[in-house]
Design an enzyme around this catalytic site. Structure first.
Site, PDB file in Angstrom:
ATOM      1  N   SER A  30     -12.347  23.740  13.186  1.00  0.00           N
ATOM      2  CA  SER A  30     -12.658  24.696  12.125  1.00  0.00           C
ATOM      3  C   SER A  30     -13.863  24.213  11.341  1.00  0.00           C
ATOM      4  O   SER A  30     -14.156  23.004  11.296  1.00  0.00           O
ATOM      5  CB  SER A  30     -11.448  24.821  11.188  1.00  0.00           C
ATOM      6  OG  SER A  30     -11.774  25.493   9.993  1.00  0.00           O
ATOM      7  N   TYR A  55      -4.354  21.061   6.376  1.00  0.00           N
ATOM      8  CA  TYR A  55      -5.051  21.732   7.473  1.00  0.00           C
ATOM      9  C   TYR A  55      -6.440  21.134   7.669  1.00  0.00           C
ATOM     10  O   TYR A  55      -6.828  20.812   8.802  1.00  0.00           O
ATOM     11  CB  TYR A  55      -5.161  23.227   7.185  1.00  0.00           C
ATOM     12  CG  TYR A  55      -5.885  24.019   8.244  1.00  0.00           C
ATOM     13  CD1 TYR A  55      -5.221  24.453   9.386  1.00  0.00           C
ATOM     14  CD2 TYR A  55      -7.237  24.335   8.110  1.00  0.00           C
ATOM     15  CE1 TYR A  55      -5.889  25.181  10.371  1.00  0.00           C
ATOM     16  CE2 TYR A  55      -7.909  25.059   9.086  1.00  0.00           C
ATOM     17  CZ  TYR A  55      -7.233  25.481  10.207  1.00  0.00           C
ATOM     18  OH  TYR A  55      -7.895  26.205  11.184  1.00  0.00           O
TER      19      TYR A  55
END
Length: 249
Positions: free
Chosen positions: A144, A157
């Site tokens: 990401s 995350y």
């Protein structure tokens, strides 16, 4: 260097929902046989009905170590021709470290780490013998933009994706030394319109577009596949890291 996808067997984790579903569909369209792994049997069955003989589905929870071990054993026995591994499965939780109850924060954190990091690493390690036995193979780890520049609301995350980014790089180094026919790519994902991102952010790209860019990067053998607006972030982070951090925060 471009690679042909037709006739290959690809394993896609989280392969029946969101980005993973679109990756599965587009690989099928390019002539791949897809083995899709996921938790939800209803979504897996729908993909199987859609893809027919080109699809095999396996229900497994990749946040559970015992299920990962069983999955590796099954894949090795039933699909010894896997030559593409796409580690897509993941979850993102937003949390307030100072106000959320620990009874929710700690169990949720453990599952997030287990799925996003432990599951990715252990499945990859377990399948390396299968992949390295092929004439050519490719591993794609979906990370990401938040692995590069984190945001405050999703600390775990961001940490798991940063760790996955580091693992991908070191895995590539070892493959280059010991199995140069096994190529390793990282797909740095933008904000994509999926169930996971519902209510978060604006100007999301579609899962279809995100998957298309991942597969294009895979076919071209790119080490890093910057998806959507992450291409801009990459430049901005290099030139003005403080500005990039302020925007993503």
């Amino acid at each position: 260097m471009s690679i042909s996808l037709a006739g290959r067997t690809a394993l896609v984790t989280g392969g029946a929902r969101g980005i993973g579903l679109e990756i599965s569909r587009q690989l099928i369209a390019q002539g791949c046989r897809v083995v899709a792994v996921g938790r939800n049997t209803r979504h897996l069955d729908a993909l199987k009905a859609e893809g027919g003989k080109q699809v095999a589905v396996i229900q497994a929870d990749l946040s559970q170590q015992t299920e990962i071990d069983r999955l590796i054993t099954r894949l090795t026995a039933e699909h010894p021709d896997i030559s593409i591994l796409i580690n897509n499965a993941g979850i993102q939780r937003e949390m307030d470290l100072f106000h959320d109850p620990l009874t929710e924060t700690i169990p949720g954190t453990r599952r997030e780490i287990a799925l996003n990091l432990d599951g990715l690493i252990c499945l990859t390690l377990g399948l390396l013998p299968v992949l390295s036995a092929q004439k050519s193979a490719h591993i794609v780890n979906i990370t990401s933009a938040l692995a590069v520049v984190p945001k405050a609301a999703s600390p775990v995350y961001c940490a798991t994706k940063a760790a996955a980014r580091s693992f991908t790089t070191t895995l590539r180094y070892q493959c280059e030394d010991h199995a140069p026919h096994v190529k390793v790519s990282e797909a740095i994902m933008a904000l994509v319109d999926t169930d996971m991102t519902a209510g978060r952010g604006t100007r999301k790209i579609s899962a279809h577009v995100a998957a298309k860019e991942v597969i294009a990067g895979l076919a071209r053998g790119r080490r890093e596949i910057w998806v959507g607006k992450t291409k801009i972030l990459r430049i901005l982070h290099r030139a003005l890291p403080a500005v990039a951090a302020s925007i993503m925060r």
